[in-house]
Design a protein around this motif. Structure first.
Motif, PDB file in Angstrom:
ATOM      1  N   ALA A 126       0.836  -1.194   0.000  1.00 11.03           N
ATOM      2  CA  ALA A 126       0.000   0.000   0.000  1.00 11.03           C
ATOM      3  C   ALA A 126       0.875   1.250   0.000  1.00 11.03           C
ATOM      4  O   ALA A 126       2.091   1.183   0.199  1.00 11.03           O
ATOM      5  CB  ALA A 126      -0.915  -0.005   1.223  1.00 11.03           C
ATOM      6  N   ASP A 127       0.239   2.418  -0.186  1.00 11.56           N
ATOM      7  CA  ASP A 127       0.984   3.682  -0.211  1.00 11.56           C
ATOM      8  C   ASP A 127       1.737   3.935   1.090  1.00 11.56           C
ATOM      9  O   ASP A 127       2.788   4.589   1.103  1.00 11.56           O
ATOM     10  CB  ASP A 127       0.036   4.850  -0.490  1.00 11.56           C
ATOM     11  CG  ASP A 127      -0.536   4.816  -1.894  1.00 11.56           C
ATOM     12  OD1 ASP A 127       0.053   4.123  -2.749  1.00 11.56           O
ATOM     13  OD2 ASP A 127      -1.563   5.472  -2.139  1.00 11.56           O
ATOM     14  N   ASP A 128       1.193   3.419   2.212  1.00  6.41           N
ATOM     15  CA  ASP A 128       1.823   3.666   3.509  1.00  6.41           C
ATOM     16  C   ASP A 128       2.906   2.653   3.857  1.00  6.41           C
ATOM     17  O   ASP A 128       3.469   2.677   4.955  1.00  6.41           O
ATOM     18  CB  ASP A 128       0.767   3.687   4.617  1.00  6.41           C
ATOM     19  CG  ASP A 128       0.015   2.361   4.755  1.00  6.41           C
ATOM     20  OD1 ASP A 128       0.385   1.381   4.071  1.00  6.41           O
ATOM     21  OD2 ASP A 128      -0.952   2.308   5.543  1.00  6.41           O
ATOM     22  N   GLY A 129       3.220   1.741   2.912  1.00  5.07           N
ATOM     23  CA  GLY A 129       4.292   0.783   3.135  1.00  5.07           C
ATOM     24  C   GLY A 129       3.859  -0.537   3.728  1.00  5.07           C
ATOM     25  O   GLY A 129       4.686  -1.440   3.882  1.00  5.07           O
ATOM     26  N   HIS A 130       2.568  -0.671   4.052  1.00  3.41           N
ATOM     27  CA  HIS A 130       2.086  -1.937   4.599  1.00  3.41           C
ATOM     28  C   HIS A 130       1.735  -2.910   3.467  1.00  3.41           C
ATOM     29  O   HIS A 130       1.311  -2.491   2.390  1.00  3.41           O
ATOM     30  CB  HIS A 130       0.853  -1.709   5.482  1.00  3.41           C
ATOM     31  CG  HIS A 130       1.162  -1.051   6.789  1.00  3.41           C
ATOM     32  ND1 HIS A 130       1.197   0.321   6.933  1.00  3.41           N
ATOM     33  CD2 HIS A 130       1.472  -1.564   8.006  1.00  3.41           C
ATOM     34  CE1 HIS A 130       1.499   0.618   8.185  1.00  3.41           C
ATOM     35  NE2 HIS A 130       1.683  -0.512   8.854  1.00  3.41           N
ATOM     36  N   PHE A 131       1.896  -4.208   3.749  1.00  3.27           N
ATOM     37  CA  PHE A 131       1.535  -5.221   2.761  1.00  3.27           C
ATOM     38  C   PHE A 131       0.024  -5.445   2.769  1.00  3.27           C
ATOM     39  O   PHE A 131      -0.613  -5.418   3.826  1.00  3.27           O
ATOM     40  CB  PHE A 131       2.266  -6.536   3.029  1.00  3.27           C
ATOM     41  CG  PHE A 131       3.751  -6.434   2.838  1.00  3.27           C
ATOM     42  CD1 PHE A 131       4.280  -6.051   1.613  1.00  3.27           C
ATOM     43  CD2 PHE A 131       4.623  -6.721   3.885  1.00  3.27           C
ATOM     44  CE1 PHE A 131       5.651  -5.953   1.433  1.00  3.27           C
ATOM     45  CE2 PHE A 131       5.990  -6.628   3.709  1.00  3.27           C
ATOM     46  CZ  PHE A 131       6.505  -6.236   2.473  1.00  3.27           C
ATOM     47  N   LEU A 132      -0.523  -5.697   1.591  1.00  2.00           N
ATOM     48  CA  LEU A 132      -1.962  -5.872   1.442  1.00  2.00           C
ATOM     49  C   LEU A 132      -2.317  -7.345   1.308  1.00  2.00           C
ATOM     50  O   LEU A 132      -1.525  -8.146   0.799  1.00  2.00           O
ATOM     51  CB  LEU A 132      -2.445  -5.106   0.205  1.00  2.00           C
ATOM     52  CG  LEU A 132      -2.321  -3.580   0.291  1.00  2.00           C
ATOM     53  CD1 LEU A 132      -2.571  -2.940  -1.077  1.00  2.00           C
ATOM     54  CD2 LEU A 132      -3.290  -3.030   1.327  1.00  2.00           C
ATOM     55  N   PRO A 133      -3.515  -7.722   1.732  1.00  2.00           N
ATOM     56  CA  PRO A 133      -3.934  -9.130   1.614  1.00  2.00           C
ATOM     57  C   PRO A 133      -4.301  -9.480   0.174  1.00  2.00           C
ATOM     58  O   PRO A 133      -4.443  -8.599  -0.687  1.00  2.00           O
ATOM     59  CB  PRO A 133      -5.170  -9.199   2.531  1.00  2.00           C
ATOM     60  CG  PRO A 133      -5.729  -7.805   2.494  1.00  2.00           C
ATOM     61  CD  PRO A 133      -4.538  -6.893   2.406  1.00  2.00           C
ATOM     62  N   ASP A 134      -4.463 -10.785  -0.077  1.00  2.00           N
ATOM     63  CA  ASP A 134      -4.861 -11.246  -1.405  1.00  2.00           C
ATOM     64  C   ASP A 134      -6.162 -10.559  -1.832  1.00  2.00           C
ATOM     65  O   ASP A 134      -7.083 -10.378  -1.030  1.00  2.00           O
ATOM     66  CB  ASP A 134      -5.070 -12.765  -1.403  1.00  2.00           C
ATOM     67  CG  ASP A 134      -3.753 -13.515  -1.226  1.00  2.00           C
ATOM     68  OD1 ASP A 134      -2.701 -12.881  -1.366  1.00  2.00           O
ATOM     69  OD2 ASP A 134      -3.804 -14.721  -0.941  1.00  2.00           O
ATOM     70  N   GLY A 135      -6.217 -10.203  -3.104  1.00  2.00           N
ATOM     71  CA  GLY A 135      -7.421  -9.579  -3.643  1.00  2.00           C
ATOM     72  C   GLY A 135      -7.405  -8.070  -3.600  1.00  2.00           C
ATOM     73  O   GLY A 135      -8.233  -7.424  -4.256  1.00  2.00           O
ATOM     74  N   LYS A 136      -6.492  -7.472  -2.822  1.00  2.00           N
ATOM     75  CA  LYS A 136      -6.420  -6.017  -2.703  1.00  2.00           C
ATOM     76  C   LYS A 136      -5.317  -5.487  -3.624  1.00  2.00           C
ATOM     77  O   LYS A 136      -4.172  -5.911  -3.532  1.00  2.00           O
ATOM     78  CB  LYS A 136      -6.126  -5.600  -1.265  1.00  2.00           C
ATOM     79  CG  LYS A 136      -7.229  -5.943  -0.272  1.00  2.00           C
ATOM     80  CD  LYS A 136      -8.450  -5.057  -0.490  1.00  2.00           C
ATOM     81  CE  LYS A 136      -9.496  -5.313   0.595  1.00  2.00           C
ATOM     82  NZ  LYS A 136     -10.692  -4.457   0.396  1.00  2.00           N
ATOM     83  N   PRO A 137      -5.653  -4.548  -4.529  1.00  2.00           N
ATOM     84  CA  PRO A 137      -4.636  -4.028  -5.438  1.00  2.00           C
ATOM     85  C   PRO A 137      -3.720  -3.008  -4.774  1.00  2.00           C
ATOM     86  O   PRO A 137      -4.128  -2.258  -3.888  1.00  2.00           O
ATOM     87  CB  PRO A 137      -5.467  -3.369  -6.550  1.00  2.00           C
ATOM     88  CG  PRO A 137      -6.744  -2.977  -5.875  1.00  2.00           C
ATOM     89  CD  PRO A 137      -7.002  -4.011  -4.820  1.00  2.00           C
ATOM     90  N   GLY A 138      -2.480  -3.017  -5.194  1.00  2.00           N
ATOM     91  CA  GLY A 138      -1.492  -2.064  -4.720  1.00  2.00           C
ATOM     92  C   GLY A 138      -0.242  -2.187  -5.571  1.00  2.00           C
ATOM     93  O   GLY A 138      -0.263  -2.837  -6.627  1.00  2.00           O
TER      94      GLY A 138
END
Length: 372
Positions: A206-218
């Motif tokens: 994500a923009d804030d540097g956190h990893f996103l779960p499956d299905g979430k675009p980033g």
């Protein structure tokens, strides 16, 4: 003059080269900025090529037609280098012409073609396709940009290529990253770029540097041995691209499905916002490619007084078909959400491409600006 060098001197020279020493330097395409020299080491180069060849299934004695130029990863690593490492036949082709490619496939019994989608789209668009024998083709390896699902289907049914594999990578990681297997189901090959290569991590950030779960675009980020040593004489650009934790920031938008396959939605710079909705050209292009008259399509965002930006589609029609701007827009409204529908369509005989076969959208935008 090689005969003047003794075996002992050759061995001494070879001994001075270490696995982490600079092997080569390829330049980025420049389609999203000024080209930069990507430095790559000996060990990572050979290890990446070997892993790629194993996954896609390159065999000894394969006859590989290499159309992309040798300054590009598809021509150099997936062509010349992989042929040397696997004992395949390397057949370079100087300039791209769909008719000449089909002729060489028929006459020289080509079994493998690596390259961007534009190569296969051009072959499928050729009016004389049915006259050429393409039965020797067993494997097509494509990637480098978004792959419309309909293209994979047409490569199988109209070109007769049983093994079609797609993948994702960029020059900064040797041209590699993720790859499908030829044995993957059609829907995986058509809709995803497969799984990460062995020893490589691929995540969505994500923009804030956190990893996103499956299905979430980033943003797609990559870490591992395939990440470049850096940009030549450009430490600032290197620091912007590779973060302190070693993640290479690709600038591409993607997400993972529940099976761990990567799906690329497009580049961050290509995204435009219509009435508050994020629009990803790659997704819209995939849908438009299912239109029975569309052979090649590129979508960009253009200014709009009411909605901020809206989509404009540039289209090359399939041979023997016809469609008007209204036909394509009406079809779009019936097949995708309203905010994704292009508000204008321009039918052309061809689209501008880079030497690597990518559509150069900056040139489309420049034409638009000039006309305005």
């Amino acid at each position: 003059s090689g005969d003047s060098i003794s075996d002992a001197e050759l061995a001494a020279r070879e001994a001075t080269v270490g696995p982490d020493d600079l092997c080569d330097m390829l330049f980025t395409s420049g389609t999203t900025g000024y080209p930069k020299g990507v430095m790559y080491g000996h060990q990572q180069c050979l290890r990446a090529i070997d892993a790629w060849a194993t996954r896609v299934g390159i065999r000894e004695h394969d006859r590989i037609l290499v159309i992309p130029p040798l300054f590009h990863v598809f021509g150099y690593r997936a062509g010349a280098m992989v042929a040397l490492m696997r004992g395949a036949v390397f057949l370079p082709h100087l300039t791209y012409d769909a008719g000449e490619i089909l002729k060489r496939v028929a006459e020289e019994k080509i079994s493998v073609i690596p390259g961007p989608p534009a190569i296969f789209q051009g072959m499928l668009q050729h009016p004389g396709l049915a006259k050429f024998d393409t039965s020797s083709l067993r494997l097509a390896v494509t990637g480098s940009t978004t792959i419309p699902p309909i293209l994979v289907h047409r490569m199988r049914t109209e070109l007769g290529i049983a093994g079609v594999v797609t993948g994702y990578g960029l020059t900064e990681c040797g041209g590699y990253g993720t790859m499908c297997l030829a044995t993957d189901p059609d829907e995986v090959i058509a809709n995803t770029a497969g799984k990460a290569a062995p020893g490589v991590e691929v995540r969505i950030m994500a923009d804030d540097g956190h990893f996103l779960p499956d299905g979430k675009p980033g943003e797609v980020v990559i870490r591992g041995y395939i990440v470049m040593k850096g940009y030549f004489n450009d430490p600032e650009a290197t620091a912007r691209t590779i973060d302190p934790e070693g993640w290479l920031h690709t600038g591409d938008i993607g997400c993972f499905d529940t099976d761990g396959n990567l799906r690329i939605e497009g580049r961050l710079k290509d995204m435009y916002i219509t009435g508050g909705f994020n629009c990803y050209p790659a997704e819209i292009e995939r849908i438009l490619s299912q239109h029975p008259a569309i052979g090649i399509v590129a979508v960009i965002g253009v200014p709009d007084e009411r909605l901020g930006e809206v989509g404009k589609a540039y289209v090359v029609l399939r041979p023997g078909t016809s469609a008007t701007e209204k036909d394509i827009i009406d079809w779009s409204r019936a097949n995708m959400a309203n905010y994704k529908c292009p508000r204008s369509v321009e039918v052309r005989s061809s689209l501008p491409t880079s030497p690597q076969g990518k559509v150069v959208k900056d040139l489309l935008e420049a034409t638009l600006t000039k006309c305005a």
